[in-house]
Design a protein around this motif. Structure first.
Motif, PDB file in Angstrom:
ATOM      1  N   VAL A  75      -2.638  -0.094   1.744  1.00 29.89           N
ATOM      2  CA  VAL A  75      -2.627   1.196   0.955  1.00 29.89           C
ATOM      3  C   VAL A  75      -3.264   0.868  -0.236  1.00 29.89           C
ATOM      4  O   VAL A  75      -2.339   0.189  -1.112  1.00 29.89           O
ATOM      5  CB  VAL A  75      -1.561   2.017   0.907  1.00 29.89           C
ATOM      6  CG1 VAL A  75      -1.381   3.346   0.108  1.00 29.89           C
ATOM      7  CG2 VAL A  75      -0.995   2.285   2.382  1.00 29.89           C
ATOM      8  N   HIS A 125     -11.155   4.677  -0.150  1.00 30.92           N
ATOM      9  CA  HIS A 125      -9.787   4.194   0.683  1.00 30.92           C
ATOM     10  C   HIS A 125      -8.769   5.401   0.883  1.00 30.92           C
ATOM     11  O   HIS A 125      -7.701   5.147   1.114  1.00 30.92           O
ATOM     12  CB  HIS A 125      -9.220   2.825   0.577  1.00 30.92           C
ATOM     13  CG  HIS A 125     -10.182   1.742   0.405  1.00 30.92           C
ATOM     14  ND1 HIS A 125     -10.856   1.543   1.609  1.00 30.92           N
ATOM     15  CD2 HIS A 125     -10.505   0.941  -0.513  1.00 30.92           C
ATOM     16  CE1 HIS A 125     -11.561   0.567   1.193  1.00 30.92           C
ATOM     17  NE2 HIS A 125     -11.348   0.174   0.046  1.00 30.92           N
ATOM     18  N   ASN A 126      -9.262   6.653   0.593  1.00 33.04           N
ATOM     19  CA  ASN A 126      -8.314   7.597   0.380  1.00 33.04           C
ATOM     20  C   ASN A 126      -7.787   8.234   1.881  1.00 33.04           C
ATOM     21  O   ASN A 126      -8.464   8.056   2.923  1.00 33.04           O
ATOM     22  CB  ASN A 126      -9.173   8.996  -0.013  1.00 33.04           C
ATOM     23  CG  ASN A 126      -9.388   8.809  -1.600  1.00 33.04           C
ATOM     24  OD1 ASN A 126      -8.583   8.443  -2.307  1.00 33.04           O
ATOM     25  ND2 ASN A 126     -10.623   8.700  -1.735  1.00 33.04           N
ATOM     26  N   GLN A 127      -6.601   8.642   1.980  1.00 29.25           N
ATOM     27  CA  GLN A 127      -6.003   9.014   3.062  1.00 29.25           C
ATOM     28  C   GLN A 127      -6.450  10.376   3.618  1.00 29.25           C
ATOM     29  O   GLN A 127      -6.840  10.672   4.820  1.00 29.25           O
ATOM     30  CB  GLN A 127      -4.482   9.146   3.114  1.00 29.25           C
ATOM     31  CG  GLN A 127      -3.834   9.726   4.093  1.00 29.25           C
ATOM     32  CD  GLN A 127      -2.136   9.690   4.055  1.00 29.25           C
ATOM     33  OE1 GLN A 127      -1.657   8.639   4.210  1.00 29.25           O
ATOM     34  NE2 GLN A 127      -1.469  10.779   3.544  1.00 29.25           N
ATOM     35  N   PRO A 184       1.413   5.577   0.708  1.00 25.07           N
ATOM     36  CA  PRO A 184       0.772   6.418   1.436  1.00 25.07           C
ATOM     37  C   PRO A 184       0.993   7.823   0.991  1.00 25.07           C
ATOM     38  O   PRO A 184       1.988   8.484   0.834  1.00 25.07           O
ATOM     39  CB  PRO A 184       0.717   6.356   3.015  1.00 25.07           C
ATOM     40  CG  PRO A 184       1.636   5.126   3.129  1.00 25.07           C
ATOM     41  CD  PRO A 184       2.205   4.842   1.871  1.00 25.07           C
ATOM     42  N   GLU A 191      -5.499  11.934  -1.467  1.00 24.50           N
ATOM     43  CA  GLU A 191      -4.252  11.231  -1.422  1.00 24.50           C
ATOM     44  C   GLU A 191      -4.583   9.740  -1.057  1.00 24.50           C
ATOM     45  O   GLU A 191      -5.609   9.327  -0.288  1.00 24.50           O
ATOM     46  CB  GLU A 191      -3.478  11.781  -0.263  1.00 24.50           C
ATOM     47  CG  GLU A 191      -2.504  13.033  -0.698  1.00 24.50           C
ATOM     48  CD  GLU A 191      -2.112  13.644   0.343  1.00 24.50           C
ATOM     49  OE1 GLU A 191      -1.724  13.163   1.448  1.00 24.50           O
ATOM     50  OE2 GLU A 191      -1.344  14.680   0.143  1.00 24.50           O
ATOM     51  N   GLY A 219      -4.728   6.175   0.570  1.00 23.21           N
ATOM     52  CA  GLY A 219      -4.380   5.822   2.030  1.00 23.21           C
ATOM     53  C   GLY A 219      -4.922   4.375   2.045  1.00 23.21           C
ATOM     54  O   GLY A 219      -5.247   3.696   1.284  1.00 23.21           O
ATOM     55  N   ASN A 220      -5.088   3.989   3.357  1.00 21.29           N
ATOM     56  CA  ASN A 220      -5.787   2.442   3.754  1.00 21.29           C
ATOM     57  C   ASN A 220      -7.110   2.688   4.732  1.00 21.29           C
ATOM     58  O   ASN A 220      -7.206   1.807   5.542  1.00 21.29           O
ATOM     59  CB  ASN A 220      -4.768   1.678   4.336  1.00 21.29           C
ATOM     60  CG  ASN A 220      -4.244   2.171   5.796  1.00 21.29           C
ATOM     61  OD1 ASN A 220      -4.389   3.344   6.122  1.00 21.29           O
ATOM     62  ND2 ASN A 220      -3.763   1.429   6.572  1.00 21.29           N
ATOM     63  N   SER A 221      -7.492   4.027   4.515  1.00 24.71           N
ATOM     64  CA  SER A 221      -8.819   3.908   5.547  1.00 24.71           C
ATOM     65  C   SER A 221      -9.688   3.039   5.204  1.00 24.71           C
ATOM     66  O   SER A 221     -10.046   2.654   3.993  1.00 24.71           O
ATOM     67  CB  SER A 221      -9.396   5.535   5.167  1.00 24.71           C
ATOM     68  OG  SER A 221      -9.645   5.666   3.802  1.00 24.71           O
TER      69      SER A 221
END
Length: 245
Positions: free
Chosen positions: A223, A194-196, A154, A214, A216-218
């Motif tokens: 991630v 899927h960015n943080q 992350p 950055e 992320g696992n949105s």
């Protein structure tokens, strides 16, 4: 993931090219408005009116861009008196002028655009840099995978793979988290899902290698970065234009 990414754009794009209202017996609407017809998508309505999807969502206060209805009347031009309204007139008199709205017309299209004919051969290659460090866990195959998936920790920096202009920045596409789409020269487009966190806005010019997000696992179960390269709306293998690792 790539196939789901393409389907996601179909869901997010909620309305179509303007058709003859008389053909369906609907009452006409005033200038700057459009009545939704069966099969319409918001993306196509935005494209035909040289607007961005996010602008139409904002002008109509749409709580869910995926849920428009047949017969619904949408504003498709800026409200009178807004700064966007004054610039819209200039765009109509010079339809070939560069703008984030016209660039958004080249956003990834639905799956039929990918399969209707063989991928168009790019007139010139695009020089890319890797959008992030990490391990590629899924490669492009042009069918089930329309891009590549890169995993790392992350907060891993995501950078613009090439210089261009941001044409979408947001999380309105269910299942793909914080998403960025960048328009480049030569009819190329890159997408980052899927960015943080996002660090650029729609309409912003970015340099190659500039940090834009950055990892992320949105809206995802791990991630990762899902990265796509498109040419004239059709997905192509991004690794062919990336340097060896």
């Amino acid at each position: 993931m790539g196939k789901e990414f393409t389907k996601g754009f179909k869901r997010f794009a909620c309305a179509a090219l303007v058709a003859l209202l008389a053909a369906c017996g609907s009452a006409p609407v005033g200038p700057g408005f459009y009545r939704v017809e069966r099969g319409d998508t918001l993306y196509k309505i935005a494209r035909s009116n040289r607007q961005s999807v996010s602008s139409i969502v904002r002008w109509n206060n749409l709580p869910n861009p995926d849920a428009i209805e047949v017969g619904q009347v949408l504003r498709v031009s800026p409200p009178a008196g807004s700064s966007a309204a004054s610039s819209a007139g200039a765009q109509r008199t010079a339809p070939r002028a560069s703008s984030s709205a016209s660039a958004a017309a080249s956003t990834p299209r639905d799956s039929s655009a990918d399969t209707a004919s063989p991928s168009a051969a790019p007139a010139a290659p695009i020089s890319l840099v890797w959008p992030s460090a990490g391990q590629v866990i899924r490669s492009f195959d042009g069918r089930d995978s329309k891009g590549i998936d890169i995993v790392n920790s992350p907060g891993t920096p995501i950078v613009a793979a090439a210089p261009g202009t941001v044409v979408y920045a947001g999380n309105g596409l269910r299942g793909y988290g914080n998403l960025l789409i960048i328009k480049h020269g030569g009819d190329y487009l890159t997408a980052y899902a899927h960015n943080q966190a996002l660090f650029v806005k729609e309409g912003q010019a970015v340099a190659q290698g500039q940090k834009i997000a950055e990892m992320g696992n949105s809206d995802n179960d791990r991630v990762m970065l899902h990265f796509e390269l498109r040419y004239q709306g059709r997905s192509i293998d991004p690794t062919r234009d990336l340097p060896p690792r």
